[in-house]
Motif scaffolding. Structure first.
Motif, PDB file in Angstrom:
ATOM      1  N   PRO A   7     -25.452  50.368  27.636  1.00  0.00           N
ATOM      2  CA  PRO A   7     -24.047  50.645  27.948  1.00  0.00           C
ATOM      3  C   PRO A   7     -23.687  52.107  27.658  1.00  0.00           C
ATOM      4  O   PRO A   7     -24.446  52.838  27.010  1.00  0.00           O
ATOM      5  CB  PRO A   7     -23.291  49.697  27.013  1.00  0.00           C
ATOM      6  N   PHE A  19     -16.945  47.700  18.544  1.00  0.00           N
ATOM      7  CA  PHE A  19     -17.597  46.773  19.476  1.00  0.00           C
ATOM      8  C   PHE A  19     -18.187  45.597  18.702  1.00  0.00           C
ATOM      9  O   PHE A  19     -18.065  44.448  19.119  1.00  0.00           O
ATOM     10  CB  PHE A  19     -18.685  47.480  20.285  1.00  0.00           C
ATOM     11  N   ARG A  41     -12.306  45.098  23.942  1.00  0.00           N
ATOM     12  CA  ARG A  41     -12.811  46.457  24.139  1.00  0.00           C
ATOM     13  C   ARG A  41     -12.474  46.989  25.535  1.00  0.00           C
ATOM     14  O   ARG A  41     -12.989  48.015  25.944  1.00  0.00           O
ATOM     15  CB  ARG A  41     -14.330  46.515  23.893  1.00  0.00           C
ATOM     16  N   LEU A  43     -13.213  46.108  28.571  1.00  0.00           N
ATOM     17  CA  LEU A  43     -14.346  46.281  29.482  1.00  0.00           C
ATOM     18  C   LEU A  43     -13.960  45.770  30.862  1.00  0.00           C
ATOM     19  O   LEU A  43     -13.186  44.814  30.985  1.00  0.00           O
ATOM     20  CB  LEU A  43     -15.574  45.546  28.942  1.00  0.00           C
ATOM     21  N   ARG A  48     -20.501  43.850  32.182  1.00  0.00           N
ATOM     22  CA  ARG A  48     -20.479  44.944  31.212  1.00  0.00           C
ATOM     23  C   ARG A  48     -20.413  44.379  29.789  1.00  0.00           C
ATOM     24  O   ARG A  48     -21.066  44.873  28.885  1.00  0.00           O
ATOM     25  CB  ARG A  48     -19.288  45.842  31.513  1.00  0.00           C
ATOM     26  N   TRP A  52     -23.189  44.701  26.724  1.00  0.00           N
ATOM     27  CA  TRP A  52     -22.869  45.091  25.350  1.00  0.00           C
ATOM     28  C   TRP A  52     -23.367  44.049  24.352  1.00  0.00           C
ATOM     29  O   TRP A  52     -23.895  44.391  23.291  1.00  0.00           O
ATOM     30  CB  TRP A  52     -21.355  45.300  25.190  1.00  0.00           C
TER      31      TRP A  52
END
Length: 181
Positions: A7, A19, A41, A43, A48, A52
């Motif tokens: 990422p 995160f 977060r 995203l 995605r 992560w």
């Protein structure tokens, strides 16, 4: 087995810890964990978030249990992130080898790393992505920035005096942590 997802690197380890805190303390399914990561977060999509989650697991900051994923009881330190990158992320050994041989006149760039690893990109990634070369160049760039985050790589100004930007690609040499290893 080494993971492929890399990422976008955070600005610092404090942001990486944020995160990690987005992963639940009580085990949850992959879908639940991805939804939580995506929401906390900001995203853009589940993929995605899944990237992560896999990456945090590789760094030892999340773990998978029989009941689902859970936040690991570990701090994201430079040493632990270096170890996770070295042991679990695809093409890190190749990147570190290139960095050891790099000089300010001949730094490692995303293009350099991509060229060195192009033949090892998994076949199924080539087949399913018509833009696989661009995708893997972008991955090489993110990987070098992760290595720089934990001082395994050091960004440098280009030998001709121009820095990255203005259409120029950033170059890297071995960071202090790589020189010490």
């Amino acid at each position: 087995m080494r993971i492929k997802p890399v990422p976008e690197p955070p600005a610092d380890l404090a942001e990486l810890a944020a995160f990690q805190r987005a992963v639940p303390l009580v085990p949850g399914s992959t879908d639940d964990c991805c939804a939580r990561l995506r929401d906390r977060r900001d995203l853009p999509n589940r993929q995605r978030a899944n990237d992560w989650l896999a990456f945090l697991r590789t760094l030892g900051l999340a773990r998978e249990t029989p009941r689902g994923f859970v936040r690991a009881d570990a701090e994201p330190t430079p040493e632990s992130v270096r170890s996770g990158l070295r042991e679990g992320v695809l093409f890190v050994p190749e990147a570190l080898s290139l960095l050891r041989a790099a000089t300010p006149a001949e730094p490692v760039t995303a293009e350099t790393l991509f060229s060195a690893t192009r033949g090892s990109v998994p076949r199924h990634d080539r087949a399913r992505d018509a833009e696989w070369e661009r995708s893997w160049r972008d991955r090489a760039d993110r990987l070098l920035r992760w290595l720089a985050l934990v001082d395994l790589a050091a960004p440098i100004d280009r030998a001709d005096g121009e820095s990255a930007g203005e259409g120029r690609e950033r170059g890297y040499v071995a960071g202090d942590a790589l020189s010490d290893a």
